[in-house]
Design an enzyme around this catalytic site. Structure first.
Site, short mmCIF file in Angstrom:
data_model
loop_
_atom_site.label_atom_id
_atom_site.label_comp_id
_atom_site.label_asym_id
_atom_site.label_seq_id
_atom_site.Cartn_x
_atom_site.Cartn_y
_atom_site.Cartn_z
N SER A 142 -113.25 -47.94 10.95
CA SER A 142 -112.43 -47.26 9.94
C SER A 142 -111.94 -48.22 8.85
O SER A 142 -112.75 -48.86 8.18
CB SER A 142 -111.26 -46.58 10.67
OG SER A 142 -110.74 -45.57 9.88
N LYS A 194 -91.88 -29.25 -0.42
CA LYS A 194 -91.09 -30.45 -0.15
C LYS A 194 -91.09 -30.83 1.33
O LYS A 194 -91.06 -32.00 1.68
CB LYS A 194 -89.64 -30.23 -0.65
CG LYS A 194 -88.81 -31.50 -0.71
CD LYS A 194 -89.40 -32.51 -1.66
CE LYS A 194 -88.74 -33.85 -1.51
NZ LYS A 194 -89.50 -34.91 -2.19
#
Lengths: 325, 170
Positions: A142, A194
């Protein structure tokens, strides 16, 4: 004792009370004492400031990329092996600025970590004018592979784990658990998204789509960077950029690495390319006594503070998602 | 017949000659650099490769905050050791090795030398503002004062003197 007026009657000159031999003896004593003090001072300074002087010799810098790749020096991992991008970038720059250093070996043993931190390190590797070689030992997956791909040459062990090109941002969601204990999540937000990723509420399909879109974009960028770094076809990289890891031998066939081998092969490549006899200089971010002590103390204070305060106000819970490669 | 223990030659004390003071300073600095600062020299040699030019060494040392903080700490410790050398020598004998060789002495204008006087006259070795200003001002004063005093010597009420001979008593 003779007292002789000086400059009129202002002062008195006192002849040294010591006999000449004793004076020289005292002078030697002072010199020896201060030299000893110098030795002690150098030792103490090295201990507290954290420069491993012996590691600065040699013509090939060995920089370890170990453990999880994180973006801040003050990570949560006190005694775990981590690589912080500011530290790694600083070491790469230090090697770059040292004219004695002809090549840089990135000794990688990491499962990846923060996408941002990985890219920061990869960019620093790309920017250096020195020969860079990535040596993947056990794991270079990765984000760690992202860094490796930025090097001029990649060597990996036959059985090592590489690739795993993909992005993950999974997290735990427990509104059901809260419901079981009769706890209600009072949603008070100004801005529709949010509290996206809050573990206290179930993610909507729309929110999931937004997240997925962002993850796909990062994965696409990651794959593009690998393709660019390794001079591979982007479409080919896209086909293998599915998060799957590859053993060293498979990675060699796919073109993700250049050579199967270990430290000897890495050194041989550098010596042949740079026409030098390699002398390794270990570049490590030394943890000084002060660093460890201050970290332990700050952690202690943190947990004391956390006990006193309410964990409900812990900002970490409000945004529990991190994007890692 | 019993002789009186009279001094054999007529002497008087006056400000030390400037060249002697400069020579004493360079002798002291050479001794401190060669012997006392040996471990620090070794340290710098280990950090900065030998074949570096000054600009290369500067670039190398500025490349990391770790290095700059290290160099700052080392410089400060070195200046403290240098200060200790002058304090220990002048407190006990009124002389450093350089002054012993050039036969000059530090003298208090009032009475015996006090530690505060020695501290003030050697403040020039502390590499912190405003003491660094003394690096320029101090030697300048020596050339323009009657007793060849540095600024820090005027402030500390000390003078560097030597014994001048006026010949033998008859």
């Amino acid at each position: 004792m003779n007292k002789i007026p000086v400059n009129g009657n202002k002062g008195f000159f006192q002849e040294p009370r010591m006999p000449p031999n004793f004076r020289w003896g005292y002078a030697i004593f002072v010199i020896v004492l201060l030299s000893a003090l110098g030795f002690v001072a150098v030792g103490v300074l090295s201990l507290f400031v954290g420069i491993d002087v012996e590691s600065l010799r040699g013509n090939v810098a060995l920089i370890p990329i170990e453990g999880i790749i994180v973006g801040t020096e003050d990570s949560e991992f006190l005694f775990e092996s981590v690589t912080s991008s500011p530290d790694a970038v600083e070491l790469i720059r230090k090697a770059e600025n040292n004219p004695s250093i002809k090549a840089i070996i990135l000794e990688i043993n990491s499962p990846g970590g923060s996408a941002v931190a990985s890219e920061e390190i990869a960019n620093a590797v790309k920017k250096t004018n020195k020969t860079t070689v990535a040596l993947i030992r056990e794991v270079g997956a990765s984000g760690a592979y992202w860094i490796a791909s930025a090097a001029d040459y990649v060597v990996a062990n036959r059985a090592s784990i590489t690739g795993s090109i993909g992005v993950i941002a999974s997290y735990l969601e427990f509104p059901g658990l809260l419901e079981k204990y009769n706890i209600t999540y009072q949603r008070l937000v100004s801005g529709k998204y949010k509290d996206i990723g809050s573990p206290f509420k179930e993610m909507t399909q729309e929110e999931k789509a937004i997240f997925q879109q962002n993850l796909d974009a990062i994965r696409d960028y990651f794959a593009g960077e690998v393709a660019n770094n390794r001079n591979l076809n982007k479409k080919d990289v896209d086909r293998i950029a599915n998060g799957l890891f590859y053993l060293g031998a498979q990675a060699k066939e796919l073109g993700l690495i250049d050579e199967l081998g270990g430290f000897d092969e890495t050194i041989a490549y550098i010596e042949k390319k740079e026409k030098i006899t390699a002398e390794i200089a270990e570049y490590k971010k030394e943890k000084t006594l002060l660093d460890v002590l201050s970290k332990v103390l700050s952690k202690q204070s943190f947990f004391v503070g956390k006990g006193i305060g309410s964990s409900l106000f812990d900002r970490k819970i409000q945004s529990s998602i991190t994007i890692t490669t | 017949m019993k002789r009186l223990n009279l001094p054999k030659e007529k002497t008087f004390i006056g400000p030390a000659l400037i060249w002697k003071r400069i020579a004493a300073f360079f002798i002291d600095m050479a001794i401190v650099n060669l012997i006392v600062f040996f471990p620090f020299r070794k340290l710098f040699q280990n950090i900065v490769p030998k074949d570096y030019t000054f600009s290369e060494a500067y670039k190398f040392l500025s490349s990391s905050t770790n290095y700059t903080s290290f160099i700052t700490s080392v410089s400060f410790v070195m200046s403290i050791i240098l200060l200790l050398y002058f304090l220990m020598m002048e407190r006990k004998m009124g002389q450093t090795i350089g002054k012993m060789l050039t036969k000059i002495y530090v003298l208090s204008n009032n009475n015996t030398l006090k530690t505060w006087q020695l501290l003030v006259r050697n403040l020039v070795f502390i590499p912190i503002f405003p003491f660094v200003l003394l690096w320029i001002l101090d030697p300048l004063f020596m050339f323009f004062t009657k007793s060849n005093q540095r600024l820090s010597e005027i402030l500390s009420k000390t003078t560097v003197v030597e014994v001048y001979s006026l010949g033998q008593y008859p």
